[in-house]
Design a protein around this motif. Structure first.
Motif, PDB file in Angstrom:
ATOM      1  N   ARG A  86       8.850 -17.265 -15.673  1.00  0.00           N
ATOM      2  CA  ARG A  86       8.422 -18.309 -16.030  1.00  0.00           C
ATOM      3  C   ARG A  86       6.694 -17.954 -16.763  1.00  0.00           C
ATOM      4  NH1 ARG A  86      12.103 -20.576 -14.229  1.00  0.00           N
ATOM      5  NH2 ARG A  86      12.789 -21.283 -12.396  1.00  0.00           N
ATOM      6  N   TYR A  87       6.574 -18.133 -17.599  1.00  0.00           N
ATOM      7  CA  TYR A  87       5.377 -18.153 -18.491  1.00  0.00           C
ATOM      8  C   TYR A  87       4.187 -18.681 -18.175  1.00  0.00           C
ATOM      9  CZ  TYR A  87       8.649 -15.846 -21.977  1.00  0.00           C
ATOM     10  OH  TYR A  87       9.563 -14.326 -21.963  1.00  0.00           O
ATOM     11  N   SER A  88       2.883 -18.101 -18.459  1.00  0.00           N
ATOM     12  CA  SER A  88       1.778 -19.196 -17.987  1.00  0.00           C
ATOM     13  C   SER A  88       1.454 -20.261 -18.780  1.00  0.00           C
ATOM     14  CB  SER A  88       0.662 -17.930 -18.174  1.00  0.00           C
ATOM     15  OG  SER A  88       0.459 -17.545 -19.512  1.00  0.00           O
ATOM     16  N   ASP A  89       2.361 -20.777 -19.924  1.00  0.00           N
ATOM     17  CA  ASP A  89       1.789 -21.787 -20.949  1.00  0.00           C
ATOM     18  C   ASP A  89       2.882 -22.788 -20.495  1.00  0.00           C
ATOM     19  OD1 ASP A  89       4.830 -21.316 -21.581  1.00  0.00           O
ATOM     20  OD2 ASP A  89       3.773 -21.356 -23.671  1.00  0.00           O
ATOM     21  N   GLY A  90       3.399 -22.795 -19.041  1.00  0.00           N
ATOM     22  CA  GLY A  90       4.211 -23.709 -18.469  1.00  0.00           C
ATOM     23  C   GLY A  90       5.661 -23.754 -18.595  1.00  0.00           C
ATOM     24  N   THR A  91       6.453 -22.287 -19.590  1.00  0.00           N
ATOM     25  CA  THR A  91       7.936 -22.290 -20.224  1.00  0.00           C
ATOM     26  C   THR A  91       8.869 -21.722 -19.134  1.00  0.00           C
ATOM     27  OG1 THR A  91       7.433 -22.428 -22.582  1.00  0.00           O
ATOM     28  CG2 THR A  91       9.085 -20.882 -22.142  1.00  0.00           C
ATOM     29  N   GLU A  92       9.466 -21.783 -18.594  1.00  0.00           N
ATOM     30  CA  GLU A  92      10.686 -22.563 -17.909  1.00  0.00           C
ATOM     31  C   GLU A  92      11.546 -21.978 -18.248  1.00  0.00           C
ATOM     32  OE1 GLU A  92      10.655 -24.617 -14.182  1.00  0.00           O
ATOM     33  OE2 GLU A  92       8.622 -24.254 -14.068  1.00  0.00           O
ATOM     34  N   LEU A  93      12.517 -20.789 -18.567  1.00  0.00           N
ATOM     35  CA  LEU A  93      13.285 -20.613 -18.591  1.00  0.00           C
ATOM     36  C   LEU A  93      14.559 -19.651 -17.179  1.00  0.00           C
ATOM     37  CD1 LEU A  93      12.419 -18.480 -21.722  1.00  0.00           C
ATOM     38  CD2 LEU A  93      13.698 -20.560 -21.788  1.00  0.00           C
ATOM     39  N   ASP A  94      16.084 -20.649 -17.795  1.00  0.00           N
ATOM     40  CA  ASP A  94      16.606 -19.394 -16.130  1.00  0.00           C
ATOM     41  C   ASP A  94      18.270 -19.789 -17.331  1.00  0.00           C
ATOM     42  OD1 ASP A  94      15.378 -20.611 -14.164  1.00  0.00           O
ATOM     43  OD2 ASP A  94      16.021 -22.525 -14.433  1.00  0.00           O
ATOM     44  N   PRO A  95      19.236 -18.482 -16.543  1.00  0.00           N
ATOM     45  CA  PRO A  95      20.457 -18.195 -17.248  1.00  0.00           C
ATOM     46  C   PRO A  95      21.165 -20.290 -17.527  1.00  0.00           C
ATOM     47  CG  PRO A  95      20.124 -17.146 -15.518  1.00  0.00           C
ATOM     48  CD  PRO A  95      18.845 -17.745 -15.398  1.00  0.00           C
ATOM     49  N   PRO A  96      22.215 -20.304 -17.548  1.00  0.00           N
ATOM     50  CA  PRO A  96      23.359 -20.996 -18.266  1.00  0.00           C
ATOM     51  C   PRO A  96      23.366 -21.422 -16.689  1.00  0.00           C
ATOM     52  CG  PRO A  96      23.691 -20.071 -19.744  1.00  0.00           C
ATOM     53  CD  PRO A  96      22.252 -18.801 -18.357  1.00  0.00           C
ATOM     54  N   ILE A  97      24.007 -21.511 -15.659  1.00  0.00           N
ATOM     55  CA  ILE A  97      24.133 -20.817 -14.430  1.00  0.00           C
ATOM     56  C   ILE A  97      23.370 -21.583 -13.765  1.00  0.00           C
ATOM     57  CG2 ILE A  97      26.540 -19.172 -14.350  1.00  0.00           C
ATOM     58  CD1 ILE A  97      24.939 -17.126 -12.681  1.00  0.00           C
ATOM     59  N   VAL A 102      16.048 -13.330  -9.686  1.00  0.00           N
ATOM     60  CA  VAL A 102      15.100 -12.547 -10.349  1.00  0.00           C
ATOM     61  C   VAL A 102      14.339 -13.226 -11.025  1.00  0.00           C
ATOM     62  CG1 VAL A 102      14.239 -11.177 -11.994  1.00  0.00           C
ATOM     63  CG2 VAL A 102      16.200 -10.434 -10.586  1.00  0.00           C
ATOM     64  N   VAL A 103      12.667 -13.727 -10.296  1.00  0.00           N
ATOM     65  CA  VAL A 103      12.476 -15.039 -11.256  1.00  0.00           C
ATOM     66  C   VAL A 103      10.660 -14.019 -11.293  1.00  0.00           C
ATOM     67  CG1 VAL A 103      10.303 -17.134 -11.441  1.00  0.00           C
ATOM     68  CG2 VAL A 103      13.063 -16.889 -10.330  1.00  0.00           C
ATOM     69  N   ILE A 104      10.358 -13.961 -13.501  1.00  0.00           N
ATOM     70  CA  ILE A 104       9.780 -13.405 -13.705  1.00  0.00           C
ATOM     71  C   ILE A 104       8.465 -13.665 -14.298  1.00  0.00           C
ATOM     72  CG2 ILE A 104       9.094 -11.649 -15.968  1.00  0.00           C
ATOM     73  CD1 ILE A 104      12.157 -10.587 -15.216  1.00  0.00           C
ATOM     74  N   GLU A 105       7.500 -13.739 -14.171  1.00  0.00           N
ATOM     75  CA  GLU A 105       6.174 -14.428 -14.302  1.00  0.00           C
ATOM     76  C   GLU A 105       5.743 -13.684 -15.377  1.00  0.00           C
ATOM     77  OE1 GLU A 105       3.971 -15.902 -10.634  1.00  0.00           O
ATOM     78  OE2 GLU A 105       5.230 -16.626 -10.696  1.00  0.00           O
ATOM     79  N   CYS A 106       4.797 -14.136 -16.506  1.00  0.00           N
ATOM     80  CA  CYS A 106       4.237 -13.249 -17.443  1.00  0.00           C
ATOM     81  C   CYS A 106       3.275 -14.405 -18.091  1.00  0.00           C
ATOM     82  CB  CYS A 106       4.965 -13.419 -18.741  1.00  0.00           C
ATOM     83  SG  CYS A 106       4.950 -12.250 -19.960  1.00  0.00           S
ATOM     84  N   GLU A 107       1.844 -13.969 -17.880  1.00  0.00           N
ATOM     85  CA  GLU A 107       0.671 -14.263 -19.576  1.00  0.00           C
ATOM     86  C   GLU A 107       0.463 -14.434 -20.376  1.00  0.00           C
ATOM     87  OE1 GLU A 107      -2.216 -16.033 -17.618  1.00  0.00           O
ATOM     88  OE2 GLU A 107      -1.067 -15.849 -15.461  1.00  0.00           O
ATOM     89  N   VAL A 108       0.465 -15.304 -21.017  1.00  0.00           N
ATOM     90  CA  VAL A 108       0.803 -15.386 -22.527  1.00  0.00           C
ATOM     91  C   VAL A 108      -0.459 -15.698 -23.074  1.00  0.00           C
ATOM     92  CG1 VAL A 108       3.650 -16.361 -22.589  1.00  0.00           C
ATOM     93  CG2 VAL A 108       1.206 -17.986 -22.685  1.00  0.00           C
TER      94      VAL A 108
END
Length: 272
Positions: A86-97, A102-108
């Protein structure tokens, strides 16, 4: 000399208390135990959140990928495709399943080339002088003890990542990274793009051995991602910017970004 973080971590490990408690008396009373165990351990922080800062670089490399981490500890950073981001610009990425535990938040900041997918990883391997066994409760306790006492989010993330990695433990080769790197590279599959990466590792090597490691990697077929403190990696120029304490993230010795050491932020500085 034993590094202070190792002494403090061993205090927490032996006593079962947090470093925010009054520990001076306990340390004095139990110093023989603390000293004996601390001298037998090393700082082997294994922070899976660093994957959030590696991800924009990994996804820029044509796959599928074969990942080789030097200084791998227990190998938690070898699974960037199994975590959610979960990136601070709103980008969200998850595995295909689906979303990961584990949800990692990161400022960009800056023009970070955030991906719209996770990388395809077909091979994982690590090298470490003293690999930690993700299936060994004592080793997991040591990883927990190395986390700063106020970083409860990192502690939760560690144990969630351990649960994921225990289902498919990576092979971590025991050995010196300079002596072992060529052999392990030779064992990587030819039909995948090999990526050698490391974070907060080369500072523990003398300067001449850092230079030799860089030489070996640059001469190999691997792409190379480094995330180290400024001035640590020979041959990488240092751009202006970043914040105090940031690591410099580079691909094949080209600086790309400044990153917070535990993966909390990425500040892009590279130009296309």
């Amino acid at each position: 000399m034993t590094a202070p973080p190792v002494v403090f971590a061993e205090n927490a490990s032996l006593a079962g208390i947090r470093l925010t408690d009054d520990i001076a008396g306990w340390l004095t009373e139990h110093w023989p135990e603390v000293s004996a165990v601390a001298l037998d351990h090393a700082t082997q922080t294994n922070e899976p959140a660093r994957c959030a800062t590696l991800l924009p670089v990994l996804t820029s490399i044509p796959g599928p990928l074969a990942l080789l981490e030097v200084g791998a500890s227990a190998g938690l950073c070898l699974f960037p495709d199994r975590y959610s981001y979960r990136y601070s610009d709103g980008t969200e990425l998850d595995p295909p399943i689906g979303p990961s535990s584990v949800v990692i938040e990161c400022e960009v900041a800056g023009d970070v080339p955030l991906p719209d997918r996770l990388p395809e990883v077909v091979w994982r391997r690590g090298i470490d002088l003293h690999p930690l066994d993700i299936a060994d409760a004592d080793d997991v306790d040591w990883l927990d003890a190395l986390i700063w006492p106020e970083h409860d989010d990192r502690r939760r993330r560690l144990h969630d990542a351990v649960g994921i990695v225990q289902a498919e433990p990576p092979q971590i080769d025991t050995g010196d990274l300079v002596y072992r790197i060529e052999q392990t590279i030779a064992e990587a599959p030819e039909d995948a793009t090999l990526v050698v990466f490391h974070a907060a590792v080369l500072a523990y090597l003398p300067r001449d051995r850092r230079a030799r490691f860089v030489e070996l990697v640059r001469e190999s077929r691997a792409r190379w991602i480094s995330a180290e403190a400024r001035g640590i990696v020979p041959g990488i120029p240092e751009p202006d910017g970043g914040e105090a304490g940031d690591f410099l993230l580079a691909l094949d010795a080209r600086p790309l970004a400044f990153v917070q050491p535990h993966g909390r932020a990425i500040r892009w500085s590279a130009t296309p």
